[in-house]
Design a protein around this motif. Sequence first.
Motif, PDB file in Angstrom:
ATOM      1  N   ASP A  54       0.840  -1.193   0.000  1.00 47.22           N
ATOM      2  CA  ASP A  54       0.000   0.000   0.000  1.00 47.22           C
ATOM      3  C   ASP A  54       0.878   1.247   0.000  1.00 47.22           C
ATOM      4  O   ASP A  54       1.597   1.501   0.962  1.00 47.22           O
ATOM      5  N   THR A  55       0.822   2.012  -1.093  1.00 43.41           N
ATOM      6  CA  THR A  55       1.593   3.249  -1.213  1.00 43.41           C
ATOM      7  C   THR A  55       0.675   4.466  -1.115  1.00 43.41           C
ATOM      8  O   THR A  55       1.054   5.494  -0.572  1.00 43.41           O
ATOM      9  N   GLY A  56      -0.567   4.298  -1.660  1.00 42.58           N
ATOM     10  CA  GLY A  56      -1.542   5.388  -1.566  1.00 42.58           C
ATOM     11  C   GLY A  56      -2.938   4.842  -1.308  1.00 42.58           C
ATOM     12  O   GLY A  56      -3.914   5.584  -1.314  1.00 42.58           O
ATOM     13  N   GLY A  57      -3.018   3.517  -1.120  1.00 48.15           N
ATOM     14  CA  GLY A  57      -4.320   2.883  -0.888  1.00 48.15           C
ATOM     15  C   GLY A  57      -4.409   1.500  -1.502  1.00 48.15           C
ATOM     16  O   GLY A  57      -5.478   0.895  -1.547  1.00 48.15           O
ATOM     17  N   SER A  58      -3.282   0.984  -1.953  1.00 43.34           N
ATOM     18  CA  SER A  58      -3.267  -0.239  -2.773  1.00 43.34           C
ATOM     19  C   SER A  58      -3.622  -1.537  -2.056  1.00 43.34           C
ATOM     20  O   SER A  58      -3.832  -2.556  -2.699  1.00 43.34           O
TER      21      SER A  58
ATOM     22  N   ARG B 163       6.367  -0.727  10.596  1.00 41.71           N
ATOM     23  CA  ARG B 163       5.931  -1.898  11.388  1.00 41.71           C
ATOM     24  C   ARG B 163       6.350  -3.213  10.719  1.00 41.71           C
ATOM     25  O   ARG B 163       6.693  -4.194  11.386  1.00 41.71           O
ATOM     26  N   VAL B 164       6.289  -3.219   9.378  1.00 41.76           N
ATOM     27  CA  VAL B 164       6.647  -4.420   8.610  1.00 41.76           C
ATOM     28  C   VAL B 164       7.842  -4.075   7.720  1.00 41.76           C
ATOM     29  O   VAL B 164       7.844  -3.034   7.051  1.00 41.76           O
ATOM     30  N   SER B 165       8.826  -4.927   7.708  1.00 37.55           N
ATOM     31  CA  SER B 165      10.040  -4.661   6.924  1.00 37.55           C
ATOM     32  C   SER B 165       9.737  -4.549   5.438  1.00 37.55           C
ATOM     33  O   SER B 165       8.991  -5.349   4.878  1.00 37.55           O
ATOM     34  N   ARG B 166      10.370  -3.569   4.795  1.00 40.09           N
ATOM     35  CA  ARG B 166      10.221  -3.412   3.346  1.00 40.09           C
ATOM     36  C   ARG B 166      11.373  -4.094   2.597  1.00 40.09           C
ATOM     37  O   ARG B 166      11.454  -3.994   1.371  1.00 40.09           O
ATOM     38  N   TYR B 167      12.243  -4.785   3.325  1.00 40.22           N
ATOM     39  CA  TYR B 167      13.376  -5.452   2.676  1.00 40.22           C
ATOM     40  C   TYR B 167      12.843  -6.492   1.679  1.00 40.22           C
ATOM     41  O   TYR B 167      12.115  -7.409   2.057  1.00 40.22           O
ATOM     42  N   GLY B 168      13.181  -6.295   0.413  1.00 39.02           N
ATOM     43  CA  GLY B 168      12.701  -7.218  -0.618  1.00 39.02           C
ATOM     44  C   GLY B 168      11.394  -6.802  -1.262  1.00 39.02           C
ATOM     45  O   GLY B 168      10.869  -7.506  -2.108  1.00 39.02           O
ATOM     46  N   LEU B 169      10.876  -5.640  -0.868  1.00 38.20           N
ATOM     47  CA  LEU B 169       9.723  -5.067  -1.577  1.00 38.20           C
ATOM     48  C   LEU B 169      10.277  -4.213  -2.719  1.00 38.20           C
ATOM     49  O   LEU B 169      11.128  -3.351  -2.483  1.00 38.20           O
ATOM     50  N   ILE B 170       9.828  -4.468  -3.926  1.00 42.47           N
ATOM     51  CA  ILE B 170      10.280  -3.677  -5.073  1.00 42.47           C
ATOM     52  C   ILE B 170       9.759  -2.256  -4.885  1.00 42.47           C
ATOM     53  O   ILE B 170       8.552  -2.031  -4.866  1.00 42.47           O
ATOM     54  N   ALA B 171      10.687  -1.310  -4.695  1.00 42.90           N
ATOM     55  CA  ALA B 171      10.321   0.029  -4.250  1.00 42.90           C
ATOM     56  C   ALA B 171       9.544   0.812  -5.293  1.00 42.90           C
ATOM     57  O   ALA B 171       9.882   0.817  -6.471  1.00 42.90           O
ATOM     58  N   PHE B 172       8.486   1.485  -4.843  1.00 41.75           N
ATOM     59  CA  PHE B 172       7.735   2.440  -5.662  1.00 41.75           C
ATOM     60  C   PHE B 172       8.017   3.819  -5.066  1.00 41.75           C
ATOM     61  O   PHE B 172       8.746   4.612  -5.646  1.00 41.75           O
ATOM     62  N   ALA B 173       7.463   4.114  -3.870  1.00 39.88           N
ATOM     63  CA  ALA B 173       7.755   5.361  -3.167  1.00 39.88           C
ATOM     64  C   ALA B 173       8.137   4.984  -1.735  1.00 39.88           C
ATOM     65  O   ALA B 173       7.274   4.681  -0.914  1.00 39.88           O
ATOM     66  N   SER B 174       9.421   5.015  -1.461  1.00 37.41           N
ATOM     67  CA  SER B 174       9.953   4.399  -0.240  1.00 37.41           C
ATOM     68  C   SER B 174       9.432   5.011   1.057  1.00 37.41           C
ATOM     69  O   SER B 174       9.417   4.344   2.081  1.00 37.41           O
TER      70      SER B 174
ATOM     71  N   LEU C  35       5.456  10.292  -7.027  1.00 41.29           N
ATOM     72  CA  LEU C  35       6.044  10.206  -8.364  1.00 41.29           C
ATOM     73  C   LEU C  35       7.507  10.651  -8.364  1.00 41.29           C
ATOM     74  O   LEU C  35       8.333  10.112  -9.096  1.00 41.29           O
ATOM     75  N   GLY C  36       7.817  11.618  -7.511  1.00 39.40           N
ATOM     76  CA  GLY C  36       9.223  12.011  -7.365  1.00 39.40           C
ATOM     77  C   GLY C  36      10.065  10.831  -6.892  1.00 39.40           C
ATOM     78  O   GLY C  36      11.095  10.494  -7.487  1.00 39.40           O
ATOM     79  N   GLU C  37       9.594  10.176  -5.832  1.00 43.45           N
ATOM     80  CA  GLU C  37      10.339   9.021  -5.309  1.00 43.45           C
ATOM     81  C   GLU C  37      10.383   7.890  -6.334  1.00 43.45           C
ATOM     82  O   GLU C  37      11.398   7.201  -6.476  1.00 43.45           O
ATOM     83  N   ALA C  38       9.280   7.693  -7.056  1.00 43.15           N
ATOM     84  CA  ALA C  38       9.238   6.616  -8.051  1.00 43.15           C
ATOM     85  C   ALA C  38      10.255   6.849  -9.163  1.00 43.15           C
ATOM     86  O   ALA C  38      10.927   5.915  -9.616  1.00 43.15           O
ATOM     87  N   SER C  39      10.390   8.095  -9.589  1.00 42.02           N
ATOM     88  CA  SER C  39      11.313   8.366 -10.699  1.00 42.02           C
ATOM     89  C   SER C  39      12.736   8.019 -10.294  1.00 42.02           C
ATOM     90  O   SER C  39      13.539   7.573 -11.112  1.00 42.02           O
TER      91      SER C  39
ATOM     92  N   GLY D 226       7.551  12.607 -12.362  1.00 45.14           N
ATOM     93  CA  GLY D 226       8.437  12.548 -11.200  1.00 45.14           C
ATOM     94  C   GLY D 226       9.803  13.155 -11.483  1.00 45.14           C
ATOM     95  O   GLY D 226      10.335  13.915 -10.664  1.00 45.14           O
ATOM     96  N   SER D 227      10.362  12.846 -12.643  1.00 45.71           N
ATOM     97  CA  SER D 227      11.685  13.392 -13.008  1.00 45.71           C
ATOM     98  C   SER D 227      11.596  14.907 -13.157  1.00 45.71           C
ATOM     99  O   SER D 227      12.482  15.648 -12.723  1.00 45.71           O
ATOM    100  N   TYR D 228      10.500  15.367 -13.747  1.00 48.31           N
ATOM    101  CA  TYR D 228      10.310  16.802 -13.983  1.00 48.31           C
ATOM    102  C   TYR D 228      10.214  17.554 -12.653  1.00 48.31           C
ATOM    103  O   TYR D 228      10.847  18.599 -12.466  1.00 48.31           O
ATOM    104  N   ILE D 229       9.449  16.990 -11.724  1.00 50.68           N
ATOM    105  CA  ILE D 229       9.236  17.647 -10.428  1.00 50.68           C
ATOM    106  C   ILE D 229      10.533  17.814  -9.644  1.00 50.68           C
ATOM    107  O   ILE D 229      10.721  18.789  -8.924  1.00 50.68           O
ATOM    108  N   LEU D 230      11.419  16.857  -9.777  1.00 44.75           N
ATOM    109  CA  LEU D 230      12.664  16.908  -8.996  1.00 44.75           C
ATOM    110  C   LEU D 230      13.784  17.657  -9.728  1.00 44.75           C
ATOM    111  O   LEU D 230      14.884  17.786  -9.212  1.00 44.75           O
TER     112      LEU D 230
END
Lengths: 481, 96
Positions: free
Chosen positions: A169-173, A192-203, A309-313, A357-361
């Motif tokens: 869940d990143t925004g409601g997923s 609360r739950v480790s993100r190790y091994g979660l393919i990152a979207f917005a960390s 989207l910034g983090e995703a880019s 995302g790239s544009y914003i950053l």
Amino acid sequence: MSKYLDLSIKEINELLKNKTIKPLDLVNEAFERIESSNLNAFITLNKEEALKEAKELENKEIDNILFGIPVAIKDNIVTKGLRTTAASHILDDFDPIYDAEVVRKIKDSHMIIIGKTNMDEFAMGSTGETSYFGNTLNPWDNTMVPGGSSSGSAAAVSARLVPIALGTDTGGSIRQPSSFCGTVGLKPTYGRVSRYGLIAFASSLDQIGPITRNVIDNALMLNVIAGRDDKDLTSSYEDVTDYTSLIGKDIKNLKIAVPDFYMSDAIDKEVRNKVTNIIDMLKKAGCTVHSISMKYVENAIPLYQVIALGEASSNLARYDGVKYGYVTSEYKDIEQLYKMTRYEGFGREVKRRLMIGSYILSGKNADKYYRKALIVRKKLTDEFKDVLSKYDLIIGPTNTDSAYPLGTKQDDALKSFYDDLLTIPVNMAGLPAMSLPIGFKNGMPVGMHIIGNYFKEEVIYQLASYIEKELNLNLDPRGDK
Amino acid sequence: MLSKEEIDHVAELARLHVDDSEYELYGKQLYDILSEIEKIESVDVEGETKIMISPCTNINEYSNDSIGPMLSKEDILKNVKHSNGDYIVVPTVINE
């Protein structure tokens, strides 16, 4: 066909303990159901390994309540030796060389991984339609979206293909598809739950959580996956509690807030009425329920677009055709290798989000948009903290409406963001929240949002278990089969 | 609508090729999203200057300076498409 997977985890555990059934019976039943299902809820099945594991468990002592229980894993969580695609062409043959921490914990509990569930590509979407592997169908009505991005996890649990699935869940997923499919979905507190091994979207927003058919099964699964992990430096040192500890306990002293934004005209009237009925129920049960106003929640969409989207880019810059994943055959130099690989490997929704995302950053925009968004995020979080210093929980609808037909507004670039209008603020603040089924609108499930204080997931389960028991809904999309 | 030049600029930043057939669609969609994002500028933050990057409250997380388990060369190269067995092969990066 046997019907063990229609039972609760506790009931299955009893049958395993008194040797009425073996783990193999559960695994066979899960695959029978999946193979006769038309939902497209899975991308990759783990049949050979699952059957092997089930047979091995016959010689092991049942040491916990989830022993031998089949579980499905969203396909953006890496599983050693089991293909993990994030529903993207760019990773469609990716064979992970390690297990995510949640997967290690699941294996330690001797749960059996049945397969990897379908999702929106890189978790970017709210309908399941951005998957490279085709969309998942909603078990309640195959012409409707299942929600997303954890589409396959919610659909598989709702249709009783598996009793438990992990979503992210990143925004409601987790909550949005749970609302659309009539399942119980929890996004735990950030850390609360480790993100190790979660393919990152917005960390700074991503969190893994359980999707189940009922409240207690959800808490049991959180018991397995919660806890500090040295491999994730954002993982919390906060003590883990037994998340079932308050289930069934009296709710009469709970103080509950309902933000007026969550009950505004932007929300479907019938959905609001369902929530109002629950509010009346809770008042009768002795809870204090107050309507409150929150100023910053209404900025959820632009806030999400800038931060997520910034983090995703940045996170998705790693898909370059060099280290792993799809590689284009059309290149003369390294720049063209990157550009063509990403052009051919990513779907439209992902590419659109990466450009934004790239544009914003870039350059002055970083200050204009990103820095400003981080200040708004701080204000929104402070506002939540203030409310939760006076109330135990915040409630409202999970979504603005129930599920809508597949193919609706697929070209509308803003649609998938607006689906998460009510769920995004929770990720911004890092709070835990659940979607709980509270009824139906035209035969499609409606979910209620229960937001808790940091690391107080057990209070969410306490309220949810009360409402679940009072409503006693029939949440089987297959009717009386 | 975003112009072709503007789309080329953001695509370059994201290292993405854009096909001629996509400019019209992206032009509208990116414009729609950026118009939404503009709203962030007008949010009244009541003089607040502090930022929040992440909900994480851990302070000063350091890894131990010690050798831990390492991946094998075979594991590292397992998902690489172009390799000579010891190295990942990429097109020449430096011009002579």
